[in-house]
Design an enzyme around this catalytic site. Structure first.
Site, mmCIF file in Angstrom:
data_model
loop_
_atom_site.group_PDB
_atom_site.id
_atom_site.type_symbol
_atom_site.label_atom_id
_atom_site.label_comp_id
_atom_site.label_asym_id
_atom_site.label_seq_id
_atom_site.Cartn_x
_atom_site.Cartn_y
_atom_site.Cartn_z
ATOM 1 N N THR A 161 -1.150 -3.016 23.717
ATOM 2 C CA THR A 161 -2.174 -3.845 24.339
ATOM 3 C C THR A 161 -1.757 -4.228 25.749
ATOM 4 O O THR A 161 -0.663 -4.759 25.960
ATOM 5 C CB THR A 161 -2.422 -5.124 23.516
ATOM 6 O OG1 THR A 161 -2.810 -4.755 22.185
ATOM 7 C CG2 THR A 161 -3.507 -5.981 24.135
ATOM 8 N N VAL B 92 -1.232 -6.176 29.067
ATOM 9 C CA VAL B 92 -1.061 -7.579 29.444
ATOM 10 C C VAL B 92 -1.573 -7.746 30.869
ATOM 11 O O VAL B 92 -1.309 -6.913 31.744
ATOM 12 C CB VAL B 92 0.419 -8.006 29.339
ATOM 13 C CG1 VAL B 92 0.599 -9.447 29.810
ATOM 14 C CG2 VAL B 92 0.909 -7.849 27.899
ATOM 15 N N PHE C 70 3.230 -4.432 23.575
ATOM 16 C CA PHE C 70 2.534 -5.121 24.659
ATOM 17 C C PHE C 70 2.948 -4.484 25.975
ATOM 18 O O PHE C 70 4.125 -4.448 26.321
ATOM 19 C CB PHE C 70 2.815 -6.622 24.605
ATOM 20 C CG PHE C 70 2.211 -7.250 23.388
ATOM 21 C CD1 PHE C 70 0.872 -7.602 23.371
ATOM 22 C CD2 PHE C 70 2.955 -7.412 22.229
ATOM 23 C CE1 PHE C 70 0.289 -8.128 22.226
ATOM 24 C CE2 PHE C 70 2.389 -7.936 21.075
ATOM 25 C CZ PHE C 70 1.047 -8.300 21.073
ATOM 26 N N LYS C 71 1.939 -3.972 26.679
ATOM 27 C CA LYS C 71 2.149 -3.140 27.860
ATOM 28 C C LYS C 71 2.264 -4.016 29.103
ATOM 29 O O LYS C 71 1.294 -4.657 29.519
ATOM 30 C CB LYS C 71 0.998 -2.146 27.987
ATOM 31 C CG LYS C 71 1.231 -1.023 28.962
ATOM 32 C CD LYS C 71 0.103 -0.010 28.875
ATOM 33 C CE LYS C 71 0.336 1.188 29.770
ATOM 34 N NZ LYS C 71 -0.774 2.150 29.677
ATOM 35 N N ILE C 72 3.451 -4.013 29.709
ATOM 36 C CA ILE C 72 3.798 -4.938 30.788
ATOM 37 C C ILE C 72 4.251 -4.149 32.012
ATOM 38 O O ILE C 72 5.059 -3.226 31.883
ATOM 39 C CB ILE C 72 4.932 -5.884 30.326
ATOM 40 C CG1 ILE C 72 4.479 -6.707 29.114
ATOM 41 C CG2 ILE C 72 5.383 -6.796 31.457
ATOM 42 C CD1 ILE C 72 5.611 -7.476 28.453
#
Length: 396
Positions: A156, A158, A192-194
């Site tokens: 997902t 961010v 979680f894509k940062i």
């Protein structure tokens, strides 16, 4: 029946909400959405002796051959490709939300409509806070639907507007984890894509220490990759083609110039160096190679954990029946055993901190990171602008 994200005009809108979409929806750029392939040809035989591996005689296609060494990830925005390339994992992003919103009939449409009808968001007095709430709910609702479709993890995005604020990134991820829990998706199914700013990497370190898995993106240099590995990021994503494209039209980046002097492609060289660093020094990160431009890129990356490839490349691989004595030799280019003999300089083996990280970032990484962030921020703003135009939906 699923609907292609590339054919938004294939059917008419019927509901008031759909009519509102048609008049207010901005034109989305191609969604950042990938699906990890399920292997469909179990007859591959792979030899792993020594530092390189090759495929045995029982092989069906080039896609089978490369899948014996790396997980192949279709870079697709078409849900109808589920049958051709059965997925095991997926990504949900702002661009995907825009794409879904532009279609009259998809299996994810209700996820966005439900987000817009959420009572908690509806009760927010500040308009920007309300829109942010709607956006978070939409991401999570779509992500939850994807989690029910695929057996693997859902990554997902961010909010890229938080890329230089460690505390804000951590807070946003905690919020998303809580929302996923409310729809019964556990954190072990999530990434979680940062963005790989120093602050993003620090956020990854903090989140991984809590057992929350992170996916660091926009990696264009070895300092970023090594710092991400030291932080314990679950997935590190390098954009091979973007580094190469920059090198073709620019000069003056020490890391790229060093690769050129060796006669190496700078994008492929960065993946090789990062893979060897991870495996030589025992880091847990998995490495993802993205922005591959052709089949030769795929063949040169065999052994890396994940390869994101455009559908045209995957289709070509799938349609090419190949045997060991034919035009390509499928050899594992990256392996833990070869990593052990890779040499690093003392400067590359430092424990990275914010100062050394900033000093070592070359012009390529700085420019490409900035460009990537600008694109993500623009997409997020477009999603919130669109949600603001169609809210409130009917019956709210």
């Amino acid at each position: 029946m699923s609907t292609s994200l590339r054919s938004p005009s294939s059917a008419l809108f019927t509901s008031p909400l759909q009519q509102a979409r048609r008049s207010t929806l901005p034109r989305p750029s191609p969604p950042s959405f990938f699906l990890q392939l399920r292997k469909s040809f179990p007859i591959i035989r792979a030899s792993t002796a020594g530092n390189a591996s090759s495929v045995g005689t029982e092989l069906s296609t080039e896609l089978d051959a490369v899948s014996a060494f790396s997980e192949i990830v279709p870079d697709t925005v078409i849900f109808d490709d589920f049958e051709r390339f059965p997925p095991t994992a997926a990504t949900v992003s702002s661009s995907l939300i825009l794409g879904i919103s532009g279609l009259p009939d998809t299996k994810f449409k209700s996820a966005i409509e439900t987000a817009l009808a959420d009572g908690e968001c509806y009760g927010q007095e500040d308009p920007q806070t309300r829109l942010s709430c709607f956006f978070n709910k939409a991401l999570v609702n779509v992500g939850a639907d994807l989690a029910r479709l695929v057996p693997g993890r859902v990554s997902t995005e961010v909010d890229a507007r938080l890329a230089y604020d460690t505390d804000a990134i951590v807070g946003k991820v905690h919020e998303l984890v809580k929302l996923y829990a409310e729809v019964e998706v556990s954190r072990d199914r999530l990434l979680f894509k940062i963005p790989s700013t120093w602050q993003g990497i620090e956020a990854s370190r903090l989140l991984e220490s809590e057992g929350i898995q992170t996916h660091l993106t926009f990696v264009y240099s070895f300092p970023q990759a090594a710092a991400a590995a030291q932080a314990g990021a679950s997935v590190i994503q390098i954009f091979v083609g973007r580094v190469r494209d920059w090198a073709r039209t620019h000069s003056g980046d020490p890391e790229i110039e060093a690769a050129r002097k060796k006669g190496d492609d700078p994008g492929l060289s960065l993946v090789t160096k990062t893979y060897n660093y991870i495996h030589k020094y025992g880091h847990k990160s998995k490495l993802m190679a993205a922005a591959v431009r052709n089949k030769q890129d795929v063949f040169s990356l065999l052994g890396v954990d994940y390869i994101i490839a455009p559908l045209k490349i995957l289709q070509s691989l799938k349609e090419s029946v190949t045997y060991p004595d034919e035009k390509y030799s499928f050899v594992r280019r990256l392996s833990p055993s070869s990593a052990k003999i890779y040499d690093f300089t003392d400067e590359e083996l430092v424990k990275w901190n914010q100062l050394s990280f900033a000093s070592a970032m070359g012009p390529a990484a700085e420019e490409l990171l900035s460009t990537g962030l600008e694109g993500y921020v623009a997409q997020t703003n477009r999603v919130e602008e669109f949600l603001g135009k169609i809210w409130p939906p009917p019956n709210v």
